[in-house]
Enzyme design. Structure first.
Site, PDB file in Angstrom:
ATOM      1  N   CYS A 115       0.831  -1.205   0.000  1.00  0.00           N
ATOM      2  CA  CYS A 115       0.000   0.000   0.000  1.00  0.00           C
ATOM      3  C   CYS A 115       0.867   1.257   0.000  1.00  0.00           C
ATOM      4  O   CYS A 115       1.471   1.595  -1.017  1.00  0.00           O
ATOM      5  CB  CYS A 115      -0.984  -0.042   1.164  1.00  0.00           C
ATOM      6  SG  CYS A 115      -2.339   1.148   0.985  1.00  0.00           S
ATOM      7  N   HIS A 214      -3.548  -4.959   0.565  1.00  0.00           N
ATOM      8  CA  HIS A 214      -3.012  -5.437   1.838  1.00  0.00           C
ATOM      9  C   HIS A 214      -3.030  -6.964   1.866  1.00  0.00           C
ATOM     10  O   HIS A 214      -4.000  -7.576   2.331  1.00  0.00           O
ATOM     11  CB  HIS A 214      -3.818  -4.855   3.009  1.00  0.00           C
ATOM     12  CG  HIS A 214      -3.486  -3.439   3.299  1.00  0.00           C
ATOM     13  ND1 HIS A 214      -2.585  -3.073   4.283  1.00  0.00           N
ATOM     14  CD2 HIS A 214      -3.899  -2.288   2.712  1.00  0.00           C
ATOM     15  CE1 HIS A 214      -2.469  -1.742   4.303  1.00  0.00           C
ATOM     16  NE2 HIS A 214      -3.251  -1.248   3.359  1.00  0.00           N
ATOM     17  N   GLU A 216      -1.578  -8.950   3.788  1.00  0.00           N
ATOM     18  CA  GLU A 216      -1.601  -9.510   5.148  1.00  0.00           C
ATOM     19  C   GLU A 216      -3.015  -9.732   5.657  1.00  0.00           C
ATOM     20  O   GLU A 216      -3.208 -10.379   6.703  1.00  0.00           O
ATOM     21  CB  GLU A 216      -0.834  -8.594   6.112  1.00  0.00           C
ATOM     22  CG  GLU A 216      -1.562  -7.345   6.564  1.00  0.00           C
ATOM     23  CD  GLU A 216      -1.539  -6.196   5.573  1.00  0.00           C
ATOM     24  OE1 GLU A 216      -1.976  -5.085   5.933  1.00  0.00           O
ATOM     25  OE2 GLU A 216      -1.087  -6.404   4.430  1.00  0.00           O
TER      26      GLU A 216
END
Length: 236
Positions: A115, A214, A216
């Site tokens: 990001c 993102h 994660e």
């Protein structure tokens, strides 16, 4: 086999926990867990001065680098005036992450930008950002409301390194109101369904990739696996 050490840049923010309310160096736990899940050891990297000296010293001991998500990049770094929606940049974090990227380039470390990380990587390479995505695409699905991620379908360029890790299409979790306009030294390799560039990568053998989303937060952890595998190959 020695588990590779993966550096992750961090926030420096006012935070509250227990009885404390003070400045803290922090990062959402999902980053560290994503690295741990694929065999790496996460190492948090708070802004440390003098930046260039500290970055060189710490990366000499690490095997890969993640430039994490976070606040806007200062427009001064790419020669523009702030948009009215550009806020909360951190000069210390900007300087630290640029120094980390320069040291990673010098030492040939694998790098993943997440990001804001993609935006920092573009700016460090001499690129420019678009400061408010809704001005480009006339919607706010890339950053719907504070504290929540938008789901964005993306298409990845066949034959790209990212496609080799993730396939040629997936739905990702986004929270960004800025985007990369110019990215010298990188090739765009993923796009949202509205045409917005969502990923880029550098040519060559070294893994050096960045995404606006993102990883994660969802099942596209192949990015972290690819990073840890690239880091492991340096230690073997």
């Amino acid at each position: 086999m020695t588990r590779p050490l993966i550096g992750l840049s961090t926030y420096r923010e006012q935070a509250r926990w227990g009885v404390w309310d003070q400045s803290a160096d922090l990062l959402p736990t999902t980053y560290a867990r994503s690295i741990e899940a694929v065999g790496g050891v996460p190492v948090l990297l708070p802004p440390t001065s003098p930046y260039a000296e500290a970055a060189g010293a710490v990366l000499a001991r690490l095997d890969a680098l993640v430039i994490s998500g976070g606040a806007d990049v200062s427009p001064e770094r790419y020669g523009e005036q702030p948009h009215e929606r550009t806020t909360s940049w951190r000069d210390d974090r900007d300087a630290w992450e640029v120094a980390l990227l320069e040291a990673a380039d010098e030492q040939g470390l694998p790098v993943l930008g997440v990001c804001r990380g993609m935006q920092v990587m573009a700016v460090q390479a001499g690129g420019v950002l678009d400061q408010h995505v809704p001005d480009l695409v006339d919607h706010d699905r890339h950053s719907p409301v504070p504290g929540f991620f938008g789901e964005t379908p993306v298409s990845l360029a066949p034959g790209s390194r990212l496609a080799s890790l993730l396939g040629t299409s997936l739905t990702v979790h986004c929270h960004h109101h800025q985007s990369v306009r110019e990215h010298p030294g990188f090739t765009a390799t993923a796009w949202a369904d509205d045409g917005l560039v969502e990923a880029m990568e550098a040519a060559g053998d070294r893994l050096c990739v960045a995404v606006q989303w993102h990883p994660e937060m969802a099942a596209d952890a192949g990015l972290f696996r690819g990073l840890v595998e690239a880091a492991s190959s340096r230690t073997s």
